[in-house]
Write a protein that holds these residues in place. Sequence first.
Motif, PDB file in Angstrom:
ATOM      1  N   LEU A 117      -4.191  -3.091  -2.154  1.00 45.83           N
ATOM      2  CA  LEU A 117      -4.474  -1.733  -2.621  1.00 45.83           C
ATOM      3  C   LEU A 117      -5.469  -1.846  -3.775  1.00 45.83           C
ATOM      4  O   LEU A 117      -6.640  -1.908  -3.577  1.00 45.83           O
ATOM      5  N   GLY A 118      -4.986  -1.859  -5.033  1.00 50.15           N
ATOM      6  CA  GLY A 118      -5.828  -2.337  -6.121  1.00 50.15           C
ATOM      7  C   GLY A 118      -6.589  -1.326  -6.940  1.00 50.15           C
ATOM      8  O   GLY A 118      -7.375  -1.705  -7.798  1.00 50.15           O
ATOM      9  N   THR A 119      -6.395  -0.005  -6.703  1.00 49.96           N
ATOM     10  CA  THR A 119      -7.060   0.964  -7.575  1.00 49.96           C
ATOM     11  C   THR A 119      -6.046   1.588  -8.520  1.00 49.96           C
ATOM     12  O   THR A 119      -4.835   1.550  -8.272  1.00 49.96           O
ATOM     13  N   ASN A 120      -6.537   2.205  -9.594  1.00 50.09           N
ATOM     14  CA  ASN A 120      -5.640   2.835 -10.567  1.00 50.09           C
ATOM     15  C   ASN A 120      -4.792   3.929  -9.934  1.00 50.09           C
ATOM     16  O   ASN A 120      -3.722   4.271 -10.448  1.00 50.09           O
ATOM     17  N   HIS A 139      -0.744  -0.331 -11.648  1.00 49.95           N
ATOM     18  CA  HIS A 139      -0.909   0.089 -10.258  1.00 49.95           C
ATOM     19  C   HIS A 139      -0.485  -1.061  -9.343  1.00 49.95           C
ATOM     20  O   HIS A 139      -0.283  -2.192  -9.792  1.00 49.95           O
ATOM     21  N   ILE A 140      -0.357  -0.736  -8.064  1.00 49.27           N
ATOM     22  CA  ILE A 140       0.004  -1.756  -7.086  1.00 49.27           C
ATOM     23  C   ILE A 140      -1.271  -2.481  -6.653  1.00 49.27           C
ATOM     24  O   ILE A 140      -2.186  -1.862  -6.117  1.00 49.27           O
ATOM     25  N   ASP A 141      -1.322  -3.765  -6.924  1.00 48.84           N
ATOM     26  CA  ASP A 141      -2.500  -4.543  -6.530  1.00 48.84           C
ATOM     27  C   ASP A 141      -2.401  -4.950  -5.060  1.00 48.84           C
ATOM     28  O   ASP A 141      -3.328  -4.741  -4.285  1.00 48.84           O
ATOM     29  N   ASN A 142      -1.248  -5.528  -4.680  1.00 50.87           N
ATOM     30  CA  ASN A 142      -1.035  -5.904  -3.282  1.00 50.87           C
ATOM     31  C   ASN A 142       0.444  -6.160  -3.047  1.00 50.87           C
ATOM     32  O   ASN A 142       1.211  -6.326  -3.988  1.00 50.87           O
ATOM     33  N   TYR A 143       0.818  -6.179  -1.782  1.00 50.80           N
ATOM     34  CA  TYR A 143       2.172  -6.604  -1.430  1.00 50.80           C
ATOM     35  C   TYR A 143       2.099  -7.443  -0.155  1.00 50.80           C
ATOM     36  O   TYR A 143       1.224  -7.263   0.686  1.00 50.80           O
ATOM     37  N   THR A 144       3.057  -8.394  -0.041  1.00 47.89           N
ATOM     38  CA  THR A 144       3.091  -9.323   1.088  1.00 47.89           C
ATOM     39  C   THR A 144       4.465  -9.279   1.730  1.00 47.89           C
ATOM     40  O   THR A 144       5.483  -9.383   1.042  1.00 47.89           O
ATOM     41  N   ILE A 145       4.479  -9.124   3.031  1.00 43.35           N
ATOM     42  CA  ILE A 145       5.733  -9.150   3.784  1.00 43.35           C
ATOM     43  C   ILE A 145       5.476  -9.790   5.140  1.00 43.35           C
ATOM     44  O   ILE A 145       4.468  -9.504   5.801  1.00 43.35           O
TER      45      ILE A 145
END
Length: 199
Positions: free
Chosen positions: A43-46, A30-36
């Motif tokens: 985010l961080g959930t299944n 899953h997507i844990d986090n993104y940085t821009i």
Amino acid sequence: TGEGTVTPDAATTDCGSTFTYHIEAAEGWHIDNYTIGGTTTTLGTNADVTADVEVFVESDTTLDVVFAINGYTVTVNATTGQGSFDNVAQNNTYAVEHGDNQTINIAADSVNGYHIASITCGSDEVELGNNTDLTYAYTITNIVSDTTVDVEFALNEYPITVTLVGNGSVAPATQDWEYGDDATFVIEPAEECYYIDSI
């Protein structure tokens, strides 16, 4: 980091325009986090398997994405009777990751006369049920979701055999009795000429 894709992985666009990245996690991730632009979105959930990130372009921009492997819970329940799982009484949970195997060491409370009767996990069922079924190592392979294991413990049963010599009756006849039961029998000679000699 982790397993997933960002589309496109690189692009050129005009200053002042809006650009959209599509993020997609690989199976079991899953997507844990993104940085821009120095701002991190967590985010961080299944369930966070895709995301579309819209960027207003004013300069060179970098998108950093962190994917994390899914985590699941294996829950073990004693539906009846008494026993333990990996030395934890009655109920236990295990934290696992996508694709893991988990072995559960099941032990009946033999001190109080219990054995393992059955183990159920989804459509898989292990039928045991003998007085000697005191321990069992149950393994779940390739875990891909939260999982529940139900274990049934049952009291041991022992046969009491009734043997008659002479004329008379004993009720009940030979049958099984559970551990801790009080077994009561009614003994009657057949007629006046008979009596109970011994038991």
